[in-house]
Design a protein around this motif. Sequence first.
Motif, PDB file in Angstrom:
ATOM      1  N   ASN A 146       0.797  -1.231   0.000  1.00  0.00           N
ATOM      2  CA  ASN A 146       0.000   0.000   0.000  1.00  0.00           C
ATOM      3  C   ASN A 146       0.830   1.283   0.000  1.00  0.00           C
ATOM      4  O   ASN A 146       0.294   2.367   0.231  1.00  0.00           O
ATOM      5  N   TYR A 147       2.118   1.150  -0.252  1.00  0.00           N
ATOM      6  CA  TYR A 147       2.988   2.314  -0.336  1.00  0.00           C
ATOM      7  C   TYR A 147       3.309   2.661  -1.786  1.00  0.00           C
ATOM      8  O   TYR A 147       3.316   1.798  -2.659  1.00  0.00           O
TER       9      TYR A 147
ATOM     10  N   SER B 122       3.784   2.391  -7.379  1.00  0.00           N
ATOM     11  CA  SER B 122       2.853   2.393  -6.258  1.00  0.00           C
ATOM     12  C   SER B 122       2.135   1.066  -6.139  1.00  0.00           C
ATOM     13  O   SER B 122       1.563   0.580  -7.117  1.00  0.00           O
TER      14      SER B 122
ATOM     15  N   PRO C 267       2.580   6.101   2.046  1.00  0.00           N
ATOM     16  CA  PRO C 267       1.430   5.213   1.819  1.00  0.00           C
ATOM     17  C   PRO C 267       0.283   5.910   1.105  1.00  0.00           C
ATOM     18  O   PRO C 267       0.139   7.133   1.158  1.00  0.00           O
ATOM     19  N   TRP C 268      -0.555   5.094   0.455  1.00  0.00           N
ATOM     20  CA  TRP C 268      -1.829   5.533  -0.082  1.00  0.00           C
ATOM     21  C   TRP C 268      -1.743   6.683  -1.077  1.00  0.00           C
ATOM     22  O   TRP C 268      -2.527   7.631  -1.029  1.00  0.00           O
TER      23      TRP C 268
END
Length: 125
Positions: free
Chosen positions: A30-31, A51, A96-97
């Motif tokens: 999730n990074y 990503s 992240p995200w």
Amino acid sequence: VQLVESGGGSVQTGGSLRLSCAASGFTFENYAIGWFRQAPGKEREGISCQSYFDKKKYAKEGRFTISDNSAKNTMYLQMDSLKPEDTAVYYCAAQPWVSASQFCGLSFQSNVDIWGQGTLVTVSS
């Protein structure tokens, strides 16, 4: 949480170099992870990012290729056909995200929490 780069050094024009960045304290799930560089007197710019969040990659040029080994929690930057203007301090980073393109964008850098210490790459003519 830490990123540690290695692999910088001096190379002649047209040569290749591979940088490594080992992560500790977190995993890449999730990074967005990526590579940035800052040349003397210039702004830091995104070179190549990927990503796990949007499953995409971004690269400034085809000469720079990001990859990773999730088992080793390490990312890499393969740099080919190097030019003197590629001389800079290279940094790895993670956040992240976020999508790959956003992560590599100039305007997003102030939001990035995790940076490596930087490694110098010098390309001589």
